[in-house]
Design a protein around this motif. Structure first.
Motif, PDB file in Angstrom:
ATOM      1  N   ASP A  20     -38.028   6.815  61.597  1.00  0.00           N
ATOM      2  CA  ASP A  20     -37.555   7.176  60.264  1.00  0.00           C
ATOM      3  C   ASP A  20     -38.169   6.154  59.314  1.00  0.00           C
ATOM      4  OD1 ASP A  20     -36.288   7.567  57.870  1.00  0.00           O
ATOM      5  OD2 ASP A  20     -34.245   7.402  58.651  1.00  0.00           O
ATOM      6  N   VAL A  21     -39.242   6.563  58.635  1.00  0.00           N
ATOM      7  CA  VAL A  21     -39.988   5.582  57.830  1.00  0.00           C
ATOM      8  C   VAL A  21     -39.116   4.976  56.726  1.00  0.00           C
ATOM      9  CG1 VAL A  21     -42.339   6.416  58.248  1.00  0.00           C
ATOM     10  CG2 VAL A  21     -41.010   7.380  56.360  1.00  0.00           C
ATOM     11  N   THR A  22     -38.091   5.699  56.316  1.00  0.00           N
ATOM     12  CA  THR A  22     -37.270   5.159  55.220  1.00  0.00           C
ATOM     13  C   THR A  22     -36.474   3.930  55.667  1.00  0.00           C
ATOM     14  OG1 THR A  22     -35.347   6.570  55.673  1.00  0.00           O
ATOM     15  CG2 THR A  22     -37.037   7.456  54.198  1.00  0.00           C
ATOM     16  N   ARG A  23     -36.410   3.690  56.971  1.00  0.00           N
ATOM     17  CA  ARG A  23     -35.711   2.506  57.463  1.00  0.00           C
ATOM     18  C   ARG A  23     -36.651   1.321  57.646  1.00  0.00           C
ATOM     19  NH1 ARG A  23     -30.494   4.041  59.851  1.00  0.00           N
ATOM     20  NH2 ARG A  23     -30.561   2.014  60.874  1.00  0.00           N
ATOM     21  N   ILE A  24     -37.927   1.530  57.421  1.00  0.00           N
ATOM     22  CA  ILE A  24     -38.890   0.422  57.533  1.00  0.00           C
ATOM     23  C   ILE A  24     -39.084  -0.178  56.141  1.00  0.00           C
ATOM     24  CG2 ILE A  24     -41.237  -0.242  58.227  1.00  0.00           C
ATOM     25  CD1 ILE A  24     -41.283   2.250  60.050  1.00  0.00           C
ATOM     26  N   PRO A  25     -38.936  -1.502  55.997  1.00  0.00           N
ATOM     27  CA  PRO A  25     -39.052  -2.103  54.660  1.00  0.00           C
ATOM     28  C   PRO A  25     -40.450  -1.899  54.079  1.00  0.00           C
ATOM     29  CG  PRO A  25     -38.210  -3.707  56.273  1.00  0.00           C
ATOM     30  CD  PRO A  25     -38.655  -2.513  57.040  1.00  0.00           C
ATOM     31  N   SER A  26     -40.501  -1.567  52.797  1.00  0.00           N
ATOM     32  CA  SER A  26     -41.807  -1.367  52.147  1.00  0.00           C
ATOM     33  C   SER A  26     -42.204  -2.593  51.317  1.00  0.00           C
ATOM     34  CB  SER A  26     -41.769  -0.114  51.263  1.00  0.00           C
ATOM     35  OG  SER A  26     -40.728  -0.220  50.314  1.00  0.00           O
ATOM     36  N   ALA A  81     -49.558   4.834  46.240  1.00  0.00           N
ATOM     37  CA  ALA A  81     -49.338   3.874  47.333  1.00  0.00           C
ATOM     38  C   ALA A  81     -50.518   2.917  47.455  1.00  0.00           C
ATOM     39  CB  ALA A  81     -49.111   4.600  48.651  1.00  0.00           C
ATOM     40  N   GLY A  82     -51.713   3.367  47.019  1.00  0.00           N
ATOM     41  CA  GLY A  82     -52.834   2.436  46.989  1.00  0.00           C
ATOM     42  C   GLY A  82     -53.989   2.771  47.899  1.00  0.00           C
ATOM     43  N   LYS A  83     -54.191   4.058  48.180  1.00  0.00           N
ATOM     44  CA  LYS A  83     -55.345   4.420  49.002  1.00  0.00           C
ATOM     45  C   LYS A  83     -56.625   3.993  48.277  1.00  0.00           C
ATOM     46  CE  LYS A  83     -53.884   8.753  49.072  1.00  0.00           C
ATOM     47  NZ  LYS A  83     -52.550   8.654  48.448  1.00  0.00           N
ATOM     48  N   GLY A  84     -56.701   4.326  46.997  1.00  0.00           N
ATOM     49  CA  GLY A  84     -57.871   3.925  46.208  1.00  0.00           C
ATOM     50  C   GLY A  84     -57.969   2.417  46.066  1.00  0.00           C
ATOM     51  N   GLY A  85     -56.835   1.761  45.916  1.00  0.00           N
ATOM     52  CA  GLY A  85     -56.821   0.304  45.784  1.00  0.00           C
ATOM     53  C   GLY A  85     -57.357  -0.383  47.024  1.00  0.00           C
ATOM     54  N   VAL A  86     -57.024   0.145  48.192  1.00  0.00           N
ATOM     55  CA  VAL A  86     -57.534  -0.444  49.432  1.00  0.00           C
ATOM     56  C   VAL A  86     -59.045  -0.224  49.531  1.00  0.00           C
ATOM     57  CG1 VAL A  86     -57.538  -0.195  51.952  1.00  0.00           C
ATOM     58  CG2 VAL A  86     -55.368  -0.374  50.721  1.00  0.00           C
ATOM     59  N   ILE A 177     -58.108   3.217  63.234  1.00  0.00           N
ATOM     60  CA  ILE A 177     -57.017   2.461  62.620  1.00  0.00           C
ATOM     61  C   ILE A 177     -56.354   3.378  61.595  1.00  0.00           C
ATOM     62  CG2 ILE A 177     -56.394   0.370  61.344  1.00  0.00           C
ATOM     63  CD1 ILE A 177     -59.042  -0.863  62.116  1.00  0.00           C
ATOM     64  N   LYS A 178     -55.140   3.797  61.863  1.00  0.00           N
ATOM     65  CA  LYS A 178     -54.464   4.698  60.927  1.00  0.00           C
ATOM     66  C   LYS A 178     -53.398   3.916  60.162  1.00  0.00           C
ATOM     67  CE  LYS A 178     -53.274   7.531  64.216  1.00  0.00           C
ATOM     68  NZ  LYS A 178     -53.013   8.638  65.172  1.00  0.00           N
ATOM     69  N   CYS A 179     -53.529   3.885  58.867  1.00  0.00           N
ATOM     70  CA  CYS A 179     -52.617   3.093  58.038  1.00  0.00           C
ATOM     71  C   CYS A 179     -51.773   4.000  57.147  1.00  0.00           C
ATOM     72  CB  CYS A 179     -53.405   2.140  57.137  1.00  0.00           C
ATOM     73  SG  CYS A 179     -54.271   0.859  58.053  1.00  0.00           S
ATOM     74  N   PHE A 180     -50.480   3.865  57.293  1.00  0.00           N
ATOM     75  CA  PHE A 180     -49.562   4.514  56.357  1.00  0.00           C
ATOM     76  C   PHE A 180     -49.191   3.473  55.305  1.00  0.00           C
ATOM     77  CE2 PHE A 180     -44.860   5.393  55.520  1.00  0.00           C
ATOM     78  CZ  PHE A 180     -45.120   6.266  54.464  1.00  0.00           C
ATOM     79  N   LEU A 181     -49.642   3.695  54.090  1.00  0.00           N
ATOM     80  CA  LEU A 181     -49.341   2.768  52.997  1.00  0.00           C
ATOM     81  C   LEU A 181     -47.964   3.140  52.473  1.00  0.00           C
ATOM     82  CD1 LEU A 181     -52.830   2.787  51.208  1.00  0.00           C
ATOM     83  CD2 LEU A 181     -52.072   1.377  53.123  1.00  0.00           C
ATOM     84  N   HIS A 182     -47.017   2.266  52.781  1.00  0.00           N
ATOM     85  CA  HIS A 182     -45.599   2.590  52.642  1.00  0.00           C
ATOM     86  C   HIS A 182     -45.033   1.968  51.361  1.00  0.00           C
ATOM     87  CE1 HIS A 182     -41.547   3.417  53.719  1.00  0.00           C
ATOM     88  NE2 HIS A 182     -41.253   2.280  54.328  1.00  0.00           N
ATOM     89  N   ILE A 183     -44.617   2.823  50.420  1.00  0.00           N
ATOM     90  CA  ILE A 183     -43.972   2.314  49.204  1.00  0.00           C
ATOM     91  C   ILE A 183     -42.590   2.946  49.053  1.00  0.00           C
ATOM     92  CG2 ILE A 183     -46.061   1.771  47.864  1.00  0.00           C
ATOM     93  CD1 ILE A 183     -45.648   4.479  46.406  1.00  0.00           C
ATOM     94  N   SER A 184     -41.783   2.308  48.246  1.00  0.00           N
ATOM     95  CA  SER A 184     -40.453   2.846  47.965  1.00  0.00           C
ATOM     96  C   SER A 184     -40.546   3.815  46.785  1.00  0.00           C
ATOM     97  CB  SER A 184     -39.493   1.709  47.605  1.00  0.00           C
ATOM     98  OG  SER A 184     -39.865   1.167  46.351  1.00  0.00           O
ATOM     99  N   TRP A 237     -50.783   4.205  64.903  1.00  0.00           N
ATOM    100  CA  TRP A 237     -50.423   4.160  63.502  1.00  0.00           C
ATOM    101  C   TRP A 237     -49.933   2.760  63.146  1.00  0.00           C
ATOM    102  CZ3 TRP A 237     -51.164   6.825  59.280  1.00  0.00           C
ATOM    103  CH2 TRP A 237     -51.347   8.214  59.323  1.00  0.00           C
ATOM    104  N   TYR A 238     -50.311   2.303  61.978  1.00  0.00           N
ATOM    105  CA  TYR A 238     -49.763   1.061  61.441  1.00  0.00           C
ATOM    106  C   TYR A 238     -49.037   1.369  60.135  1.00  0.00           C
ATOM    107  CZ  TYR A 238     -52.952  -0.724  64.887  1.00  0.00           C
ATOM    108  OH  TYR A 238     -53.598  -0.951  66.071  1.00  0.00           O
ATOM    109  N   VAL A 239     -47.901   0.731  59.947  1.00  0.00           N
ATOM    110  CA  VAL A 239     -47.159   0.895  58.695  1.00  0.00           C
ATOM    111  C   VAL A 239     -47.435  -0.343  57.842  1.00  0.00           C
ATOM    112  CG1 VAL A 239     -44.906   1.201  57.621  1.00  0.00           C
ATOM    113  CG2 VAL A 239     -45.367   2.209  59.885  1.00  0.00           C
ATOM    114  N   ILE A 240     -48.088  -0.140  56.715  1.00  0.00           N
ATOM    115  CA  ILE A 240     -48.442  -1.261  55.842  1.00  0.00           C
ATOM    116  C   ILE A 240     -47.436  -1.291  54.686  1.00  0.00           C
ATOM    117  CG2 ILE A 240     -50.331  -2.356  54.547  1.00  0.00           C
ATOM    118  CD1 ILE A 240     -51.280  -1.617  57.321  1.00  0.00           C
TER     119      ILE A 240
END
Lengths: 284, 284
Positions: A20-26, A81-86, A177-184, A237-240
């Motif tokens: 549950d991604v909402t339980r992972i701190p962003s 979330a910052g795909k372009g920023g990365v 390397i799969k990155c989920f850019l996780h924001i609130s 998957w990595y949660v960033i």
């Protein structure tokens, strides 16, 4: 202290089992070696300096050898979330010659006439190259699921299809390397508002962003499912945590560095006689 | 002082009339605003910081408008002149999202079945994008002429064909910057030798480089002809003295900056109502 640090890939790996991604701190900063935000620019630049020779060595291997390894960085995340920023701040640290970047948009008419993985296959990096996907095959289990663009029986099958597809790529020498850019949702609100306050950022805003935002819970469910069902050891998957842009940029740079270093590549041997060539150049 | 400086594009423009590139210094530093080599890194970084927003503004214009301008940077030069170095150190200064890079190799079987400009057309940048050609249409009047790959009656016609082709691109909103990275044969000898002294550079050397080097005078004739016959106001040639790598990298960055600034672009107006959207975001 430093020696006992766990690799960032271990710290950021998406959890096994139910997700549950909402339980992972962003807004966390796991593994961040700096003390303050101010250190981040220097640390990211340092990672960039380490990335340089690693990427060049990968590129050198790919030049002559069609079986050389390749790397694929997949970037997913909600708007802002910052795909372009990365891409700009992290991918921008390495030589553009070694990068193959593809930003996936809504499928074109031609793409729609093929299997959903067709356009993905066409955009893959070749030997020695770092591919970067700004959005990816996961759109087909995210927007397509949330908006019911295809029926559930179709998108349900895609998780396994993606796993098989990715396993095949890894078999062929690709590191994924799969990155989920996780924001609130609060952070997204701030960033959307900021775009509407700055004439140099108006172009980044689309009214549709607000409509997508309204479906936040459905998207979090879809991301949770993708992270739960496609988090294989072959293509993890990595949660960033991405509420802090400086952490996000550093973390992706460090993940890239770690994975490239783990390839333990050596510079290719010459396929010519060095002494003979030195003599030829000298006489030329 | 600074105000009276001529723009770099004026200083580096290839001469009008008869051209003999061997009479143009390859170790000069025209227009260089620094005092020493040490200043160059800072000056190039400064040009990079100026390039950033200019490039982003170009990109923003291209996002919605299919008629937005585009820019094409053509890099030509003998082996070791630094085509790759310019991509890495100068093009690498800007956001990879706004760059379309293409390195032209020997024509593939498919490419050979088409007109020589076919593969060039396929690699052109779209609206808002900076295209970078590492080699280009000019290979068809350089190696193809020097090695008589096609008969003279074929390559002779190509100068006019290239001029017409480029004029059409400019008509369509493209700014073309063609750079001849100019080195001396002595400098090339040093650089080839250096590649044979460093195991991290062996991969950059090919025995064929020595064979091409043996044809130096024929190549200089071919470059002179290309610069003489294709130096149109629409798509001018610039001669970048490239014996000094730090000058070369700065000069191309400054040319890019100058040409982007000359476009006098403004940030695109939003196609939505800002106040309405602010309210929608606020309530979301």
């Amino acid at each position: 202290m430093k020696k006992n640090r766990k690799p960032l890939s271990t710290l950021l790996r998406a959890p096994m089992g139910a997700v549950d991604v909402t339980r992972i701190p962003s807004d966390a900063t796991p593994g961040y070696p700096g003390k303050t935000k101010k250190d981040a620019l220097k640390l990211t630049a340092k990672a960039g300096r380490q990335l340089g020779p690693l990427q060049e060595c990968l590129f050198a291997n790919g030049k002559e050898n069609p079986n050389a390894p390749k790397l694929l960085l997949v970037l997913q995340g909600m708007d802002t979330a910052g795909k372009g920023g990365v891409v700009s701040h992290t991918v921008g640290l390495v030589d553009p010659q070694g990068i193959k970047l593809h930003a996936f948009k809504q499928p074109t008419e031609e793409e729609k006439q093929h299997d959903f993985l067709w356009r993905i296959s066409n955009a893959l990096p070749g030997p020695g190259i770092i591919g970067v996907f700004d959005r990816s095959q996961y759109e087909d289990v995210l927007v397509q699921r949330v908006d019911s663009i295809v029926p559930q029986e179709v998108w349900e099958k895609r998780y396994d299809q993606i796993n098989e597809f990715e396993a095949g790529l890894v078999e062929g020498g690709m590191t994924i390397i799969k990155c989920f850019l996780h924001i609130s949702p609060d952070e997204q609100k701030k960033r959307l508002s900021a775009r509407l306050e700055d004439p140099t950022k108006y172009w980044k805003f689309s009214p549709n962003d607000v409509e997508v935002r309204a479906k936040w819970p459905a998207y979090m469910d879809a991301y949770s499912a993708a992270l739960e069902r496609c988090n294989t050891d072959a293509a993890p998957w990595y949660v960033i945590p991405s509420d802090k842009k400086w952490y996000r940029n550093w973390a992706v740079a460090e993940l890239l560095r770690e994975k490239l270093a783990a390839m333990q590549l050596s510079w290719p041997s010459p396929d010519y006689n060095i002494e003979v060539e030195k003599e030829r150049v000298k006489k030329s």
